[in-house]
Design an enzyme around this catalytic site. Structure first.
Site, PDB file in Angstrom:
ATOM      1  N   ASP A 176      -5.207  25.667 -15.364  1.00  0.00           N
ATOM      2  CA  ASP A 176      -4.366  26.672 -16.037  1.00  0.00           C
ATOM      3  C   ASP A 176      -3.260  27.282 -15.155  1.00  0.00           C
ATOM      4  O   ASP A 176      -2.325  27.877 -15.662  1.00  0.00           O
ATOM      5  CB  ASP A 176      -5.234  27.828 -16.556  1.00  0.00           C
ATOM      6  CG  ASP A 176      -6.122  27.402 -17.708  1.00  0.00           C
ATOM      7  OD1 ASP A 176      -5.955  26.267 -18.196  1.00  0.00           O
ATOM      8  OD2 ASP A 176      -6.988  28.193 -18.115  1.00  0.00           O
ATOM      9  N   ARG A 232      -5.841  29.569 -22.123  1.00  0.00           N
ATOM     10  CA  ARG A 232      -6.353  30.704 -22.910  1.00  0.00           C
ATOM     11  C   ARG A 232      -5.498  31.938 -22.708  1.00  0.00           C
ATOM     12  O   ARG A 232      -5.199  32.666 -23.624  1.00  0.00           O
ATOM     13  CB  ARG A 232      -7.771  31.038 -22.431  1.00  0.00           C
ATOM     14  CG  ARG A 232      -8.850  30.414 -23.225  1.00  0.00           C
ATOM     15  CD  ARG A 232     -10.160  30.936 -22.775  1.00  0.00           C
ATOM     16  NE  ARG A 232     -10.359  30.716 -21.347  1.00  0.00           N
ATOM     17  CZ  ARG A 232     -11.511  30.360 -20.812  1.00  0.00           C
ATOM     18  NH1 ARG A 232     -12.541  30.187 -21.563  1.00  0.00           N
ATOM     19  NH2 ARG A 232     -11.627  30.185 -19.510  1.00  0.00           N
TER      20      ARG A 232
END
Ligand code: F6P
Length: 328
Positions: free
Chosen positions: A132, A176
């Protein structure tokens, strides 16, 4: 004074990332180089609780630099969030006489490391490994570059079929809380629009933009959606909304999912992981603890774990501008 660190434990924790093996290899081999014992802990903090520990030497990490996943396996360990869990973990530390811990993972893993260090005064050092790229204190995390390349390869393929059928594709990518993958892969793969958690411009803007591009002669388009985007709708609902408002478009959704976490690491990630592993051992030997290794302008840097956890890794806003300009 003799070096108090004679035995180092290494574990991988949280979501796996390509290049974690290269980092494990670098930690194990650097320890061997400095004549320090090294033990691998399996399945992250769960392995520490369950005493899944194995002595590793330079030869234990042969032929893994090119492998995705993590040979040490990984876990998101709920038990380690409890005092009892951490006490059980510390028993394993005592049993194997581990003097310091190297944790390869993301912010959740570093939170565990920091609390553990505070409670038991065990030196810990973090190496950022997550696709990420959402960690403060480093421009790149291990696995991010490989994931970007995986994503653009997938979108390139989707583009082929999108063109053949004059379709509009919504491609969901991981992230996310952060839009690094979406934004960079979006530009790299020539996406029409990119929806990221850091910025919610609303679905009206998306419709306007798609209408504009349709008018300008585009017959197919790709919209990249980060899984944590803030429109309040998931990728299927966004696609449905657009299809309702633009019935002339044949819309499809593709969720790339966990394929983004696999695969052989890129050269960039292998080199980054190797440097971070070496630097982690050197830093421990210099007496550093409670810090994370990062990279900034090609140089290895250290930041307090607390900063790495609490700080926000900002997206590069100039990329939003570039993306907008190029979808004219
Ligand atoms: O943290 C990395 C990540 O790949 C996120 O992008 C994603 O939201 C999450 O892990 C998925 O986690 P899991 O594999 O536990 O479902």
């Amino acid at each position: 004074m003799s070096n108090p660190i004679k035995n180092i434990g290494v574990l991988t924790s949280g979501g796996d990332a390509p290049g974690m093996n290269a980092a494990v290899r670098a930690v194990v081999r650097s320890a061997a180089y400095h004549s320090i014992k090294c033990v691998g802990i399996y399945q992250g903090y769960q392995g520490l609780i369950d005493d899944k520990v194995k002595v590793m030497n330079a030869r234990s990490v042969n032929n893994i630099i090119n492998k995705g996943g993590t040979i040490l396996k990984s876990a998101r360990c709920l038990e380690f969030r409890t005092k009892e869990g951490r006490q059980a973990a510390y028993k394993t530390i005592e049993k194997h006489q581990i003097d310091a811990l190297v944790v390869i993972g993301g912010d959740g893993s570093f939170t565990g490391a920091m609390i553990f260090q505070e409670e038991f005064k065990l030196p810990v050092i973090g190496i950022p490994g997550t696709i990420d790229n959402d960690i403060f204190g480093t421009s790149h995390t291990i696995g991010y570059d490989t994931a970007l390349n995986t994503v653009i390869e997938a979108i390139d393929k989707i583009r082929d079929t999108a063109i053949s059928h004059n379709r509009l594709f919504f491609v969901e990518v991981m992230g996310r809380d952060a839009g690094h993958i979406a934004l960079n892969a979006g530009i790299g793969a020539g996406a029409e629009e990119v929806l990221i958690p850091e910025e919610n411009l609303g679905l009206e803007r998306l419709l306007d933009s798609l209408k504009r591009s349709e008018k300008s002669g585009k017959s197919s388009s790709i919209v990249v959606v980060a899984e944590g985007d803030k429109t309040g709708r998931n990728v299927f609902e966004i696609a449905e909304y657009v299809e309702k408002n633009m019935p002339y478009y044949d819309v499809r959704v593709s969720v790339l999912g966990h394929m983004q976490r696999g695969g052989s690491p890129s050269c960039f990630d292998r080199v980054l992981a190797s440097r971070m592993g070496v630097y982690a051992i050197e830093s421990l030997l210099e007496g550093k603890s409670n810090v994370m290794i990062g990279v900034k302008n090609e140089q290895m840097i250290l930041s307090p774990l607390e900063k790495a956890i609490k700080g926000k890794s900002e997206i590069n806003r100039d990329l939003i501008r570039v993306s907008d300009i190029l979808t004219v």
